[in-house]
Design an enzyme around this catalytic site. Structure first.
Site, PDB file in Angstrom:
ATOM      1  N   LYS A  89      -2.109  19.389 -16.027  1.00  0.00           N
ATOM      2  CA  LYS A  89      -2.361  20.615 -15.273  1.00  0.00           C
ATOM      3  C   LYS A  89      -3.471  21.410 -15.961  1.00  0.00           C
ATOM      4  CE  LYS A  89       1.566  19.686 -12.741  1.00  0.00           C
ATOM      5  NZ  LYS A  89       2.970  19.392 -12.733  1.00  0.00           N
ATOM      6  N   SER A 106       7.375  25.463 -10.361  1.00  0.00           N
ATOM      7  CA  SER A 106       6.151  24.887  -9.792  1.00  0.00           C
ATOM      8  C   SER A 106       5.895  25.257  -8.342  1.00  0.00           C
ATOM      9  CB  SER A 106       6.196  23.368  -9.938  1.00  0.00           C
ATOM     10  OG  SER A 106       7.346  22.843  -9.309  1.00  0.00           O
ATOM     11  N   HIS A 152       3.591  24.021 -15.983  1.00  0.00           N
ATOM     12  CA  HIS A 152       2.658  25.020 -15.446  1.00  0.00           C
ATOM     13  C   HIS A 152       2.400  26.183 -16.396  1.00  0.00           C
ATOM     14  CE1 HIS A 152       2.367  23.174 -11.473  1.00  0.00           C
ATOM     15  NE2 HIS A 152       3.625  22.829 -11.676  1.00  0.00           N
TER      16      HIS A 152
HETATM   17  C1  LIG Z   1       3.766  18.357 -12.290  1.00  0.00           C
HETATM   18  C2  LIG Z   1       5.081  18.527 -12.934  1.00  0.00           C
HETATM   19  C3  LIG Z   1       5.682  17.490 -13.631  1.00  0.00           C
HETATM   20  C4  LIG Z   1       5.116  16.095 -13.624  1.00  0.00           C
HETATM   21  O1  LIG Z   1       4.005  16.017 -14.416  1.00  0.00           O
HETATM   22  P1  LIG Z   1       2.952  14.831 -14.177  1.00  0.00           P
HETATM   23  O2  LIG Z   1       2.175  14.799 -15.420  1.00  0.00           O
HETATM   24  O3  LIG Z   1       2.176  15.208 -12.977  1.00  0.00           O
HETATM   25  O4  LIG Z   1       3.766  13.584 -13.962  1.00  0.00           O
HETATM   26  C5  LIG Z   1       6.854  17.746 -14.316  1.00  0.00           C
HETATM   27  N1  LIG Z   1       7.416  18.960 -14.282  1.00  0.00           N
HETATM   28  C6  LIG Z   1       6.886  19.984 -13.585  1.00  0.00           C
HETATM   29  C7  LIG Z   1       7.560  21.307 -13.602  1.00  0.00           C
HETATM   30  C8  LIG Z   1       5.710  19.790 -12.880  1.00  0.00           C
HETATM   31  O5  LIG Z   1       5.190  20.781 -12.167  1.00  0.00           O
END
Ligand SMILES: *Cc1c(COP(=O)(O)O)cnc(C)c1O
Length: 386
Positions: free
Chosen positions: A234, A175, A203
Site C-alpha cells: 500500500k 480498509s 493501511h
Molecule cells: C490489502 C490488505 C491486506 C492484504 O495485503 P496484500 O499485500 O494486498 O495481500 C491485508 N489486510 C488488510 C487490512 C488489507 O487492507
C-alpha cells in the site's frame, strides 16, 4: 452450475469485472483509452512509480533475478530480504521482522501459527478477509465481536474459560470504512485479561503517526502490541508484507508459519523496492503532510456536498450508498465524468452497505481534487444521492 451462480450474481448486481488499466497507478491514469483521475489506489504516498523505488527494484532484479527461486529456507536468504527485514524492525522499533510474499499470506500464515488448539480468537466483524481466513484456518475457537465494540469484547473475554490463551485480532485502520480500531482500549483489555493483540496495519503503515510508523505510533502504543503486521503493497508502493515482533516470535513464525515456509520468497525486486520506499517514508514527511492536506480538502468537499459519509478519519473515504445497483450506477456516472472510484459491494462489505470507496494520495493536486468534487456533485445529483 457456474453459469447459474454467475447469473445469480448478475441479478443481484454483484458481478465483478476487471477494468483494464493501461498505465501505472498515479493521480491520472489511462483507462479504456481515456485519461482518468484515479481515486482508488492504496499507493497513498505515490511511491509505486517513484524513480528511486523503481531504480532499487531494477538493480535488485538485475543482480539477483526476476524471482527468488524458492522459499528462503530452501534456496537461501538474499540480501534484499535481509536488508528489508532489518530496516522494518528498526522502523517499527521491534527486535525483528519477518517478510511474507503478500499481506494475505502473512495473515493466513501468522494467525494459525500464533494460536491453535485450545486457544480462542476474538476478531472484529469488519476485519479484512485475510484476517478472517487466518482465524478460520487456526485450530483455535473463533468468535466475532461487533465492529469496535469493546464492551462486547470485554464480555467475551470475561466469559471465557480461565487462563485460556486468547488472541484479539483487528485491523489498525479499517480498509473499507477508513476508521481506526480503538487500540488503547483493545490493548488495555488484552493486558487486563492476559490476551495478546494482533494488529493488521496494512493501511496505517506509512500513513498514520508522526513518522508514518502506523496506528501503533498514532496511539503511542508501539511497545505494547506484540504482533504488528503491515503490508508493503500500500503506502510502500511495492508488494509483500511483514510481521514485526520480538526475536522469539519471529524465529517461531519462521519455523511454523506455513505461508512463510511453503511459498517462494518475495521477488528480490519487490523487496528492494520496499526498502527504498521505507527510506523515502522516513526521509520525506512532507509526503504525509500533503496526503493529509488532500484528505482534508476532499473530505470537507464531500461533506459539504451532502453525501453520506461514515466516520472515516483517514485517506479512505467511503460514500455510503446501500444498494449494490445504485452504487454501481453512481460509479458509472463518475466514470463518465472521468473519475474512477470503485463500487464496493457484498461480500467485501456487509449487506446493504454498498459504497463508493474513495481514496486520495499525496500526489493528487488541490486542483485535481476540486475537479473531482465538481464531478462528484454532478454524478451525485444524476444518481439522486444528493
Ligand atoms: C490489502 C490488505 C491486506 C492484504 O495485503 P496484500 O499485500 O494486498 O495481500 C491485508 N489486510 C488488510 C487490512 C488489507 O487492507
Amino acid at each position: 452450475m457456474f453459469k447459474q451462480q454467475l447469473d445469480e450474481f448478475a441479478a443481484k448486481h454483484l458481478t465483478r469485472r476487471l477494468t483494464p488499466l493501461q498505465s501505472g497507478v498515479g493521480p491520472v491514469v489511462e483507462m479504456a483509452g481515456r485519461q482518468i483521475l484515479l481515486f482508488a489506489s492504496n499507493d497513498y504516498l505515490g511511491l509505486a512509480m517513484h524513480p528511486e523505488v523503481i531504480r532499487a527494484s531494477v538493480e535488485a532484479t538485475q543482480r539477483f533475478g526476476a524471482g527468488a527461486g524458492a522459499a528462503r529456507l530452501v534456496s537461501g536468504s538474499l540480501p534484499s530480504h535481509q536488508e528489508l527485514e532489518s530496516a522494518l524492525a528498526q522502523f517499527k522499533g521491534t527486535e525483528a521482522a519477518l517478510t511474507f510474499s503478500s499481506g494475505y499470506l502473512a495473515n493466513i500464515g501468522a494467525i494459525p501459527a500464533l494460536i491453535g488448539r485450545n486457544g480462542l480468537i476474538l476478531a472484529d466483524r469488519l476485519c479484512h478477509a485475510s484476517l478472517l481466513d487466518g482465524c478460520r484456518l487456526s485450530a483455535a475457537d473463533f468468535r466475532i465481536y461487533r465492529h469496535n465494540d469493546t464492551e462486547q469484547l470485554q464480555s467475551l473475554l470475561a466469559a471465557r474459560r480461565q487462563a485460556r490463551r486468547t488472541l484479539i485480532v483487528t485491523d489498525g485502520l479499517f480498509s473499507m470504512d477508513g476508521d481506526l480500531a480503538p487500540l488503547p482500549e483493545l490493548s488495555r483489555l488484552a493486558q487486563t485479561y492476559g490476551a495478546d493483540l494482533y494488529v493488521d496495519d496494512a493501511h496505517g503503515t506509512g500513513v498514520m503517526g508522526a513518522h508514518g510508523r502506523g496506528t501503533a505510533e498514532h496511539f503511542g502504543l508501539e511497545a505494547s502490541i506484540p504482533f504488528q503486521m503491515g503490508t508493503l503493497s500500500k503506502a510502500f508502493g511495492s508488494s509483500g508484507a511483514y510481521l514485526a515482533g520480538s526475536s522469539a516470535v519471529i524465529q517461531y513464525l519462521m519455523n511454523t508459519s506455513r505461508s512463510f515456509i511453503f511459498t517462494t520468497a518475495p521477488a528480490p525486486g519487490s523487496a528492494a523496492a520496499a526498502t527504498a520506499a521505507l527510506r523515502i517514508v522516513q526521509r520525506e514527511p512532507e509526503r504525509r503532510a500533503r496526503l493529509w492536506a488532500n484528505r482534508a480538502q476532499l473530505f470537507r468537499g464531500l461533506t459539504k456536498l451532502g453525501f453520506t459519509l461514515p466516520p472515516s478519519v483517514s485517506p479512505i473515504i467511503p460514500i455510503l450508498i446501500g444498494n449494490a445497483d445504485r452504487a454501481l450506477s453512481f460509479a458509472e456516472h463518475l466514470f463518465a465524468e472521468g473519475i474512477y472510484a470503485p463500487a464496493i459491494r457484498p461480500p467485501t462489505v456487509p449487506d446493504a452497505t454498498s459504497r463508493i470507496r474513495v481514496t486520495v494520495t499525496s500526489e493528487h493536486s488541490p486542483s485535481q481534487i476540486d475537479q473531482a468534487l465538481a464531478s462528484f456533485q454532478r454524478a451525485g445529483q444524476a444518481s439522486k444521492l444528493i
